[in-house]
Design an enzyme around this catalytic site. Structure first.
Site, PDB file in Angstrom:
ATOM      1  N   ASN A   9      50.657 -37.116  -4.673  1.00  0.00           N
ATOM      2  CA  ASN A   9      50.531 -38.205  -3.702  1.00  0.00           C
ATOM      3  C   ASN A   9      49.785 -39.330  -4.404  1.00  0.00           C
ATOM      4  OD1 ASN A   9      49.954 -39.957  -1.649  1.00  0.00           O
ATOM      5  ND2 ASN A   9      48.592 -38.569  -0.514  1.00  0.00           N
ATOM      6  N   TRP A  10      50.534 -40.356  -4.769  1.00  0.00           N
ATOM      7  CA  TRP A  10      49.916 -41.452  -5.526  1.00  0.00           C
ATOM      8  C   TRP A  10      49.012 -42.307  -4.655  1.00  0.00           C
ATOM      9  CZ3 TRP A  10      54.168 -44.000  -9.144  1.00  0.00           C
ATOM     10  CH2 TRP A  10      54.593 -43.045 -10.090  1.00  0.00           C
ATOM     11  N   LYS A  11      49.106 -42.177  -3.345  1.00  0.00           N
ATOM     12  CA  LYS A  11      48.365 -43.047  -2.421  1.00  0.00           C
ATOM     13  C   LYS A  11      48.667 -44.505  -2.785  1.00  0.00           C
ATOM     14  CE  LYS A  11      45.190 -39.301  -1.669  1.00  0.00           C
ATOM     15  NZ  LYS A  11      43.868 -38.863  -1.246  1.00  0.00           N
ATOM     16  N   HIS A  94      49.003 -37.632   6.918  1.00  0.00           N
ATOM     17  CA  HIS A  94      47.894 -37.522   5.965  1.00  0.00           C
ATOM     18  C   HIS A  94      46.601 -37.937   6.676  1.00  0.00           C
ATOM     19  CE1 HIS A  94      45.285 -38.156   2.540  1.00  0.00           C
ATOM     20  NE2 HIS A  94      46.124 -37.417   1.831  1.00  0.00           N
ATOM     21  N   GLU A  96      44.268 -39.726   5.810  1.00  0.00           N
ATOM     22  CA  GLU A  96      43.939 -41.153   5.675  1.00  0.00           C
ATOM     23  C   GLU A  96      44.709 -41.982   6.705  1.00  0.00           C
ATOM     24  OE1 GLU A  96      44.702 -41.285   1.459  1.00  0.00           O
ATOM     25  OE2 GLU A  96      42.933 -40.032   1.153  1.00  0.00           O
ATOM     26  N   GLU A 166      44.869 -29.843   3.974  1.00  0.00           N
ATOM     27  CA  GLU A 166      43.982 -30.705   3.190  1.00  0.00           C
ATOM     28  C   GLU A 166      42.673 -30.902   3.943  1.00  0.00           C
ATOM     29  OE1 GLU A 166      46.427 -33.257   0.254  1.00  0.00           O
ATOM     30  OE2 GLU A 166      46.244 -34.381   2.111  1.00  0.00           O
ATOM     31  N   GLY A 172      39.408 -36.249  -2.615  1.00  0.00           N
ATOM     32  CA  GLY A 172      38.837 -37.294  -3.461  1.00  0.00           C
ATOM     33  C   GLY A 172      37.343 -37.150  -3.690  1.00  0.00           C
ATOM     34  N   SER A 211      41.159 -32.280  -4.085  1.00  0.00           N
ATOM     35  CA  SER A 211      40.536 -32.085  -5.406  1.00  0.00           C
ATOM     36  C   SER A 211      41.130 -30.908  -6.171  1.00  0.00           C
ATOM     37  CB  SER A 211      39.017 -31.946  -5.272  1.00  0.00           C
ATOM     38  OG  SER A 211      38.470 -33.112  -4.682  1.00  0.00           O
TER      39      SER A 211
END
Ligand code: 13P
Length: 248
Positions: A9-11, A94, A96, A166, A172, A211
């Site tokens: 997942n490159w975000k 997600h 986020e 997650e 992160g 992570s």
């Protein structure tokens, strides 16, 4: 045995130039192997993925999708549009997006449904915050997040999703759930799938994210119910991403 799946997942990272180097590095490292791997990139770079990755073993996808099919939804991207760029996967829910865009469990379920209807595989993310874990609410929270999706999907559609656990506090931060902690939640998620369908429980891949790095990937993916990883930071370096794919 479920095949392992590793998804990057490159975000909101990347540029045309950097992507070209990163994708070439991953493709070269994969060679002709049969890795089950994909990258989920920002929507503007989907064409670049289609150009570079067609015919390789690396699949690609998006990081979000509209719950609507088309119409006056400025800024949104429809599932049919992702299909136009030959996406296989789309991440939905997600943490986020839940945190910064107010996505509710029901909206996430609707997005999963929109993806499935278009022929995409939704990667449904679930996970608890640190406060929820400390209040011993982890299983309640992730159970509710998954149930919202299961309630909306008919019949065997459930068999066609991917789930990603997650824990928000591990994303992160460099803090990883221990393999035992992650396995406990994955087993719980699988039993919830089983309540709905025995076949879905056997078929659905449940990825761990938060992570995951080359040095902890093997131990995490050795757990019975951890079927791969959803990788953030480590997916931005070809060597690290390849090491995780090899660990799978
Ligand atoms: P990190 O691997 O950077 O912790 O991110 C995990 C994640 O959010 C993947 O979706």
């Amino acid at each position: 045995m479920r095949p392992k799946l590793v998804v990057g997942n490159w975000k909101m990272n990347g540029s045309r130039a950097n992507n070209a180097t990163l994708l070439a590095g991953i493709v070269e490292g994969l060679g002709n192997g049969k890795a089950n791997a994909a990258v989920c990139v920002p929507a503007p770079y989907l064409q670049q993925c289609a150009d570079v990755l067609a015919g390789t073993t690396l699949a690609w996808g998006a990081q979000d999708v509209s719950l609507h099919a088309s119409g006056a939804y400025t800024g949104d991207v429809a599932a049919s549009m992702l299909v136009d760029f030959a996406c296989r996967y789309v991440i939905v829910g997600h943490s986020e997006r839940r945190a910064y865009h107010g996505e509710t469990d029901h909206m996430v379920a609707q997005k999963a449904l929109a993806a499935l209807d278009a022929g995409l595989t939704p990667i449904v993310c679930v996970g608890e915050t640190l406060a929820e874990r400390e209040a011993e609410q982890t299983n309640v929270v992730v159970g509710k997040q998954l149930s919202a999706v299961l309630e909306l999907l008919d019949g065997d559609a459930v068999e066609r999703i991917v789930v990603a656990y997650e824990p928000v506090w591990a994303i992160g931060t460099g803090k990883t759930a221990t393999p035992a902690m992650a396995q406990e939640v994955h087993a719980q998620l699988r039993s919830r799938l089983r309540e709905r369908s025995g076949l879905a429980a056997e078929k659905v891949a449940i990825l761990y994210g938060g992570s995951m790095k080359p040095d902890n990937a093997v131990e995490l993916m050795q757990q019975a119910d951890i079927d791969g990883g959803l990788i953030g930071g480590a997916a931005l370096k070809a060597a690290d991403f390849l090491a995780i794919i090899n660990a799978a």
